[in-house]
Design a protein around this motif. Structure first.
Motif, PDB file in Angstrom:
ATOM      1  N   ILE A  70       0.865  -1.179   0.000  1.00  0.00           N
ATOM      2  CA  ILE A  70       0.000   0.000   0.000  1.00  0.00           C
ATOM      3  C   ILE A  70       0.901   1.229   0.000  1.00  0.00           C
ATOM      4  O   ILE A  70       1.734   1.403   0.899  1.00  0.00           O
ATOM      5  CB  ILE A  70      -0.916   0.026   1.229  1.00  0.00           C
ATOM      6  CG1 ILE A  70      -1.849  -1.197   1.203  1.00  0.00           C
ATOM      7  CG2 ILE A  70      -1.726   1.315   1.296  1.00  0.00           C
ATOM      8  CD1 ILE A  70      -2.508  -1.469   2.526  1.00  0.00           C
ATOM      9  N   VAL A  71       0.779   2.056  -1.002  1.00  0.00           N
ATOM     10  CA  VAL A  71       1.560   3.282  -1.106  1.00  0.00           C
ATOM     11  C   VAL A  71       0.691   4.460  -0.685  1.00  0.00           C
ATOM     12  O   VAL A  71      -0.421   4.646  -1.192  1.00  0.00           O
ATOM     13  CB  VAL A  71       2.078   3.483  -2.540  1.00  0.00           C
ATOM     14  CG1 VAL A  71       2.763   4.843  -2.671  1.00  0.00           C
ATOM     15  CG2 VAL A  71       3.059   2.370  -2.901  1.00  0.00           C
ATOM     16  N   VAL A  72       1.205   5.243   0.265  1.00  0.00           N
ATOM     17  CA  VAL A  72       0.451   6.390   0.787  1.00  0.00           C
ATOM     18  C   VAL A  72       1.136   7.665   0.293  1.00  0.00           C
ATOM     19  O   VAL A  72       2.278   7.948   0.637  1.00  0.00           O
ATOM     20  CB  VAL A  72       0.409   6.353   2.328  1.00  0.00           C
ATOM     21  CG1 VAL A  72      -0.477   7.486   2.848  1.00  0.00           C
ATOM     22  CG2 VAL A  72      -0.101   5.009   2.825  1.00  0.00           C
ATOM     23  N   ARG A  73       0.418   8.410  -0.514  1.00  0.00           N
ATOM     24  CA  ARG A  73       0.994   9.594  -1.141  1.00  0.00           C
ATOM     25  C   ARG A  73       1.250  10.707  -0.114  1.00  0.00           C
ATOM     26  O   ARG A  73       0.705  10.676   0.986  1.00  0.00           O
ATOM     27  CB  ARG A  73       0.060  10.093  -2.246  1.00  0.00           C
ATOM     28  CG  ARG A  73      -0.064   9.119  -3.416  1.00  0.00           C
ATOM     29  CD  ARG A  73      -0.671   9.816  -4.621  1.00  0.00           C
ATOM     30  NE  ARG A  73      -0.794   8.903  -5.753  1.00  0.00           N
ATOM     31  CZ  ARG A  73       0.197   8.566  -6.578  1.00  0.00           C
ATOM     32  NH1 ARG A  73       1.409   9.047  -6.354  1.00  0.00           N
ATOM     33  NH2 ARG A  73      -0.017   7.758  -7.596  1.00  0.00           N
ATOM     34  N   PRO A  74       2.069  11.694  -0.487  1.00  0.00           N
ATOM     35  CA  PRO A  74       2.334  12.815   0.412  1.00  0.00           C
ATOM     36  C   PRO A  74       1.044  13.504   0.848  1.00  0.00           C
ATOM     37  O   PRO A  74       0.117  13.682   0.057  1.00  0.00           O
ATOM     38  CB  PRO A  74       3.206  13.747  -0.437  1.00  0.00           C
ATOM     39  CG  PRO A  74       3.896  12.840  -1.395  1.00  0.00           C
ATOM     40  CD  PRO A  74       2.871  11.787  -1.731  1.00  0.00           C
ATOM     41  N   GLY A  75       1.001  13.867   2.116  1.00  0.00           N
ATOM     42  CA  GLY A  75      -0.172  14.524   2.674  1.00  0.00           C
ATOM     43  C   GLY A  75      -0.288  14.193   4.140  1.00  0.00           C
ATOM     44  O   GLY A  75       0.538  13.455   4.703  1.00  0.00           O
ATOM     45  N   GLY A  91       5.216   5.067   2.606  1.00  0.00           N
ATOM     46  CA  GLY A  91       4.910   6.448   2.279  1.00  0.00           C
ATOM     47  C   GLY A  91       6.020   7.103   1.489  1.00  0.00           C
ATOM     48  O   GLY A  91       6.860   6.443   0.868  1.00  0.00           O
ATOM     49  N   TYR A  92       6.033   8.430   1.528  1.00  0.00           N
ATOM     50  CA  TYR A  92       7.020   9.250   0.828  1.00  0.00           C
ATOM     51  C   TYR A  92       7.875  10.011   1.842  1.00  0.00           C
ATOM     52  O   TYR A  92       8.049  11.215   1.751  1.00  0.00           O
ATOM     53  CB  TYR A  92       6.316  10.218  -0.120  1.00  0.00           C
ATOM     54  CG  TYR A  92       5.788   9.585  -1.398  1.00  0.00           C
ATOM     55  CD1 TYR A  92       6.387   9.866  -2.615  1.00  0.00           C
ATOM     56  CD2 TYR A  92       4.700   8.724  -1.378  1.00  0.00           C
ATOM     57  CE1 TYR A  92       5.903   9.297  -3.799  1.00  0.00           C
ATOM     58  CE2 TYR A  92       4.210   8.159  -2.545  1.00  0.00           C
ATOM     59  CZ  TYR A  92       4.813   8.446  -3.753  1.00  0.00           C
ATOM     60  OH  TYR A  92       4.330   7.876  -4.916  1.00  0.00           O
ATOM     61  N   GLY A  93       8.387   9.291   2.818  1.00  0.00           N
ATOM     62  CA  GLY A  93       9.214   9.926   3.839  1.00  0.00           C
ATOM     63  C   GLY A  93       8.399  10.858   4.709  1.00  0.00           C
ATOM     64  O   GLY A  93       7.209  10.630   4.971  1.00  0.00           O
ATOM     65  N   THR A 135       4.701  12.110   4.032  1.00  0.00           N
ATOM     66  CA  THR A 135       3.505  11.337   4.376  1.00  0.00           C
ATOM     67  C   THR A 135       3.379  11.339   5.886  1.00  0.00           C
ATOM     68  O   THR A 135       4.196  10.749   6.590  1.00  0.00           O
ATOM     69  CB  THR A 135       3.617   9.896   3.859  1.00  0.00           C
ATOM     70  OG1 THR A 135       3.750   9.911   2.434  1.00  0.00           O
ATOM     71  CG2 THR A 135       2.395   9.082   4.254  1.00  0.00           C
ATOM     72  N   VAL A 136       2.383  12.033   6.410  1.00  0.00           N
ATOM     73  CA  VAL A 136       2.250  12.270   7.851  1.00  0.00           C
ATOM     74  C   VAL A 136       0.964  11.623   8.359  1.00  0.00           C
ATOM     75  O   VAL A 136      -0.129  11.888   7.842  1.00  0.00           O
ATOM     76  CB  VAL A 136       2.228  13.782   8.167  1.00  0.00           C
ATOM     77  CG1 VAL A 136       2.111  14.014   9.671  1.00  0.00           C
ATOM     78  CG2 VAL A 136       3.471  14.459   7.610  1.00  0.00           C
TER      79      VAL A 136
END
Length: 358
Positions: free
Chosen positions: A56-61, A78-80, A83-84
């Motif tokens: 599962i990839v969670v985009r920045p946001g 995530g993207y480091g 991704t919060v």
């Protein structure tokens, strides 16, 4: 045949680009199949829809929810720090699962009847939760990598009843207790459990109460980490239980200036200026670490400190060797215990208590 094959690949690539948007970065094949979460969508819904082994990839946001993982082989990526994951606003949806109810951000949960195996949590930030950023229980081969866990009320990254974990290249800062915490159990007494070779490596642990705590566990490696600005860098906690905590390696870490002050609790005196503290541990190797400028005036202050546990369990057969231990006060090396078989050899240091260990 070859021409038809190439044409088919081009068609698949075009369809994928249309579905995800032309500007979207590349994602794993499983994510292209539908496991991509964008801001405003639910990470938990994607986890629930995934099959064991999916990514599962969670985009920045910013995602205001807690996430429970109980399926084996799942990867959450995530993207480091872009991704919060943070708690939902009071009264909003996302607080109705077991992870949220316990005050945690991401939970990887097996049971006593069966561990959840091979889960990976990577490249995201978990912040502001009342208890832990990442919490794991009854897991095997958990992989936590490149995660930032900060400003959580108790622990940054924590686990209990888990084996063969790999926690690496992560940052845990400004958490209420330990940045990284590995325990046999947080709610039961008992002898130390064998982690099967859990590894804690390449992490940066700063401004926590304690950088890393190992509580009533055995057989793990803590290597190539940086500890700074905590009250204590490393704390190994044992007690009178059998087997005893220990049989671990603390090696090639940088433990510098852990001089934050933490008040006494009902179990421990105040902590400040502690590099590595062993309490009630056995057969632990402290080797080839750089331990500098940890300064305080508490019973636990010093570069490497052996101290009896709060229930009086003694340190036995531990080896402190080949470390650079300088600028720590009141002493670079301190044996404040009466246990037997502890050895201090080949360290670069200038002060010790009792004298003669440098």
């Amino acid at each position: 045949m070859r021409k038809r094959h190439i044409t088919r690949l081009v068609s698949i690539a075009a369809a994928s680009a249309a579905g995800l948007g032309a500007a979207a970065p590349a994602v794993p094949a499983a994510a292209a199949a539908g496991h991509v979460v964008a801001p405003g969508q639910s990470i938990q819904a994607a986890v629930d829809a995934a099959r064991p082994g999916d990514t599962i990839v969670v985009r920045p946001g910013t995602y205001r929810e807690s996430v429970v993982i109980t399926k084996p082989g799942l990867t959450l990526r995530g993207y480091g720090d872009r991704t919060v994951i943070t708690p939902p606003a009071a009264g909003r949806a996302g607080q109705d699962n077991a992870c949220a109810g316990a005050g945690n951000g991401i939970c990887v949960l097996g049971t006593a009847q069966g561990t959840v195996d091979g889960v990976s949590v990577r490249s995201l930030r978990v912040t502001g939760f009342a208890r832990s950023g990442v919490w794991a229980s009854w897991t095997d081969r958990l992989d936590v990598r490149a995660v930032t866990a900060d400003a959580n009320g108790v622990w940054g990254i924590a686990e209990q009843r888990s084996t063969r974990s790999d926690i690496r290249d992560s940052t845990a800062r400004s958490n209420g207790d330990a940045g990284i915490f590995v325990a046999n159990s947080v709610d039961e007494e008992g002898g130390a459990t064998d982690t099967g070779g859990t590894r804690v490596r390449g992490n940066t642990l700063t401004d926590n109460r304690i950088g890393f705590t190992a509580r009533r566990v055995r057989n793990l490696s803590v290597r190539d980490n940086t500890f700074t600005a905590n009250c204590s860098g490393v704390f190994v906690v044992g007690d009178e239980g059998t087997p005893q905590a220990g049989a671990m390696s603390l090696r090639s870490n940088r433990i510098i200036g852990n001089n934050k002050f933490c008040a006494a609790t009902d179990r421990l005196p105040a902590i400040q200026g502690s590099g590595i503290v062993l309490t009630g541990a056995e057969s632990t190797e402290v080797r080839s670490n750089e331990i500098r400028d940890n300064v305080g005036e508490t019973p636990l202050s010093g570069g490497v400190v052996l101290f009896k546990s709060f229930v009086g369990a003694k340190n036995t057969d531990n080896t402190v060797s080949g470390n650079v231990v300088l600028g720590n006060r009141p002493a670079d090396l301190a044996d404040r215990d009466t246990g037997t078989g502890n050895r201090f050899t080949g360290n670069v240091c200038t002060t010790s208590a009792p004298a003669g260990m440098c």
